[in-house]
Design a protein around this motif. Structure first.
Motif, PDB file in Angstrom:
ATOM      1  N   GLU A  88       3.932  22.028  26.414  1.00  0.00           N
ATOM      2  CA  GLU A  88       3.056  21.170  27.205  1.00  0.00           C
ATOM      3  C   GLU A  88       1.888  20.564  26.444  1.00  0.00           C
ATOM      4  N   VAL A  89       0.968  21.372  25.889  1.00  0.00           N
ATOM      5  CA  VAL A  89      -0.278  20.786  25.393  1.00  0.00           C
ATOM      6  C   VAL A  89      -0.666  21.201  23.980  1.00  0.00           C
ATOM      7  N   GLY A 193     -16.255  25.640  33.536  1.00  0.00           N
ATOM      8  CA  GLY A 193     -15.632  25.358  34.823  1.00  0.00           C
ATOM      9  C   GLY A 193     -14.161  25.684  34.829  1.00  0.00           C
ATOM     10  N   VAL A 194     -13.513  25.384  35.964  1.00  0.00           N
ATOM     11  CA  VAL A 194     -12.086  25.665  36.133  1.00  0.00           C
ATOM     12  C   VAL A 194     -11.366  24.388  36.547  1.00  0.00           C
ATOM     13  N   ALA A 195     -10.106  24.262  36.149  1.00  0.00           N
ATOM     14  CA  ALA A 195      -9.241  23.166  36.588  1.00  0.00           C
ATOM     15  C   ALA A 195      -7.954  23.774  37.116  1.00  0.00           C
ATOM     16  N   LEU A 196      -7.612  23.423  38.337  1.00  0.00           N
ATOM     17  CA  LEU A 196      -6.477  24.004  39.041  1.00  0.00           C
ATOM     18  C   LEU A 196      -5.370  22.964  39.143  1.00  0.00           C
ATOM     19  N   GLY A 197      -4.354  23.091  38.292  1.00  0.00           N
ATOM     20  CA  GLY A 197      -3.265  22.135  38.263  1.00  0.00           C
ATOM     21  C   GLY A 197      -2.082  22.592  39.085  1.00  0.00           C
ATOM     22  N   ASP A 198      -1.723  21.834  40.132  1.00  0.00           N
ATOM     23  CA  ASP A 198      -0.576  22.175  40.985  1.00  0.00           C
ATOM     24  C   ASP A 198      -0.556  23.683  41.223  1.00  0.00           C
ATOM     25  N   ILE A 425      -2.239  12.446  40.533  1.00  0.00           N
ATOM     26  CA  ILE A 425      -1.642  11.950  39.294  1.00  0.00           C
ATOM     27  C   ILE A 425      -0.251  11.387  39.586  1.00  0.00           C
ATOM     28  N   ILE A 426      -0.163  10.060  39.481  1.00  0.00           N
ATOM     29  CA  ILE A 426       1.031   9.322  39.872  1.00  0.00           C
ATOM     30  C   ILE A 426       2.174   9.569  38.879  1.00  0.00           C
ATOM     31  N   VAL A 432       2.167  18.424  34.933  1.00  0.00           N
ATOM     32  CA  VAL A 432       1.436  17.169  34.759  1.00  0.00           C
ATOM     33  C   VAL A 432       1.306  16.740  33.303  1.00  0.00           C
ATOM     34  N   PRO A 433       0.943  17.625  32.367  1.00  0.00           N
ATOM     35  CA  PRO A 433       0.783  17.159  30.983  1.00  0.00           C
ATOM     36  C   PRO A 433       2.061  16.596  30.375  1.00  0.00           C
TER      37      PRO A 433
END
Length: 461
Positions: A88-89, A193-198, A425-426, A432-433
């Motif tokens: 992924e990243v 901070g935090v990021a919550l992906g799907d 995110i379209i 997502v990545p």
């Protein structure tokens, strides 16, 4: 676009290394400082593996410090060191070729195999497996103390937790643990901070989203939708009664009903069939303790035609790392970890998101448009259950469209109020990545305010 050069990274695979010590963690460091990794014994008989990459674009700027991202994979029991890193990243793909969209363009990257028993992390006895999300957070906090408390360089770099799928539950419990440990003086780091992906924050809201969403896109009709909604109601009652293991079993039954009535829709991209998508080899539900979860099966199949991730992780990567015990074999998914967490799997973590917001922590939520398992419809539903005072103002705001240079059309939307941020995110599914790397990178730049980031899509407070 700058990134690790092919010669640099492939040479690193063969580069001689030397030992140094984080107390209490044994670690190995590439001589040029670009990579380091090691184990931390987080509890007796419980050993967590970590891998840190320093970005070649790192800028040490006092006013805008260079960030570090801790990637938290889902499953539960899927390997961040394998999937998040190579699929992924991270800097290389499964063919060990440079990834042009690596997140190292915006931050240093820390991957972990979490919880213990996942990937290269191991336990000496199955009794040492974690049973709750809070237990996982405690282990991760112990890991961070080992890495950060004696390392001034890491302490100067704000840490952001970026999660995917079940990893979102780890992120919010870990986020609260970090806040508590920092306030108590037991952990020396700057928390960004935090990021919550799907993210699987509210299982109840997701299972109720499946039938209406699939009816809207003609993958279910009335009879199948009614059957699915009936099982969703059963799950709701089980969760309300605290019957989380029973809810997990009903969830598995519901996924089978969805699959059978939709001619095997792809749970990670509802526009596709599981058999139609060449990178999705299975949408068979998890049979507790007997088969791999769909999450890990799907991601492991995303390896390129030449790069087999299982062969990679148990071959050249294990040889490079040098410290993986001979009897530890990397696996895509740990069913032991999933089974150990089965009583927590369907437990919601909305209250933890609320507490993070109330503590002033930046919370970013991002969701792929065509994800089913953690559908945007479900994410929007649990967000509306927040008790955070700013929710109404957030809801009333207009979204801002996101565009990517050289790509036609709208690529996403964003909305931000105080310390809550939401990205639609379209064209992206669950991962997502992989599906929309352009917007994922824009979002990461906004989240971290990286000195190398382009002009922000939205400003964060």
């Amino acid at each position: 676009m700058a990134h690790f050069s092919s010669s640099h990274l492939l040479f690193s695979l063969l580069l001689c290394v030397h030992l140094f010590f984080f107390n209490p963690a044994n670690a190995i460091k590439i001589s040029d400082g670009s990579e380091q990794w090691g184990y931390v014994q987080v509890r007796p008989k419980a050993h967590m593996f970590w891998w840190l990459y320093q970005s070649p674009q790192r800028i040490d700027n006092g006013s805008t410090p260079w960030p570090t991202v801790l990637w938290l994979q889902g499953g539960p029991g899927a390997s961040g060191v394998g999937f998040g890193n190579f699929e992924e990243v991270g800097p290389l793909d499964t063919d060990l070729k440079p990834r042009s969209t690596t997140w190292l363009q915006k931050a240093d990257l820390l991957f972990v195999d979490n919880p213990v028993g996942t990937g290269y992390s191991f336990v000496e006895d199955e009794s040492a497996l974690v049973r709750t999300d809070e237990d996982a957070a405690a282990d991760l906090t112990t890991l961070l103390k080992a890495l950060y408390n004696s390392n001034a360089r890491l302490q100067s770099s704000p840490l952001f937790l970026v999660a995917e799928s079940y990893g979102g539950k780890y992120a919010v419990t870990l986020g609260l643990s970090i806040v508590k440990a920092v306030k108590a003086g037991g952990l020396k780091l700057k928390f960004g901070g935090v990021a919550l992906g799907d993210s699987w924050i509210s299982p109840e809201d997701f299972v109720f989203s499946w039938a209406p969403l699939l009816r809207d896109v003609s993958r279910l009709e009335i009879k199948g939708a009614e059957e699915a909604n009936s099982l969703a109601e059963k799950i709701k009652k089980q969760i309300a009664n605290g019957q989380y293991l029973e809810a997990t079993n009903t969830w598995s039954e519901l996924e089978n009903v969805i699959s059978e009535n939709s001619n095997h829709v792809d749970f990670y991209n509802f526009m596709l069939d599981s058999g139609e998508d060449p990178v999705s080899t299975s949408t068979v539900s998890l049979a507790m303790g007997t088969s791999m979860s769909k999450y890990a099966t799907y991601l492991s199949s995303k390896a390129s035609s030449n790069g087999d991730i299982n062969q990679l992780m148990n071959g050249v990567i294990k040889q490079k790392l040098k410290i993986i015990p001979k009897d530890v074999s990397w696996a895509a998914q740990s069913n032991l970890v999933f089974s150990a967490l089965s009583n927590d799997f369907m437990k919601p973590r909305i209250a933890e998101v609320d507490e993070l917001l109330s503590q002033g922590v930046n919370v970013t939520i991002y969701n792929g448009q065509v994800d089913l398992i953690c559908a945007t419809k479900g994410t929007e539903a649990w967000v509306q259950k927040l008790k955070w005072p700013g929710l109404q103002n957030f809801t009333n705001l207009e979204r801002t469209p996101i565009h990517c240079e050289g790509i036609k059309g709208t690529r996403g939307f964003v909305k931000s109020y105080q310390n809550l941020h939401f990205y639609w995110i379209i064209g992206a599914g669950h991962f997502v990545p992989l599906d929309n790397p352009c917007v994922a990178l824009k979002m990461l730049g906004d989240l971290t305010q990286s000195p190398a980031a382009p002009a922000a899509v939205t400003s964060f407070s």
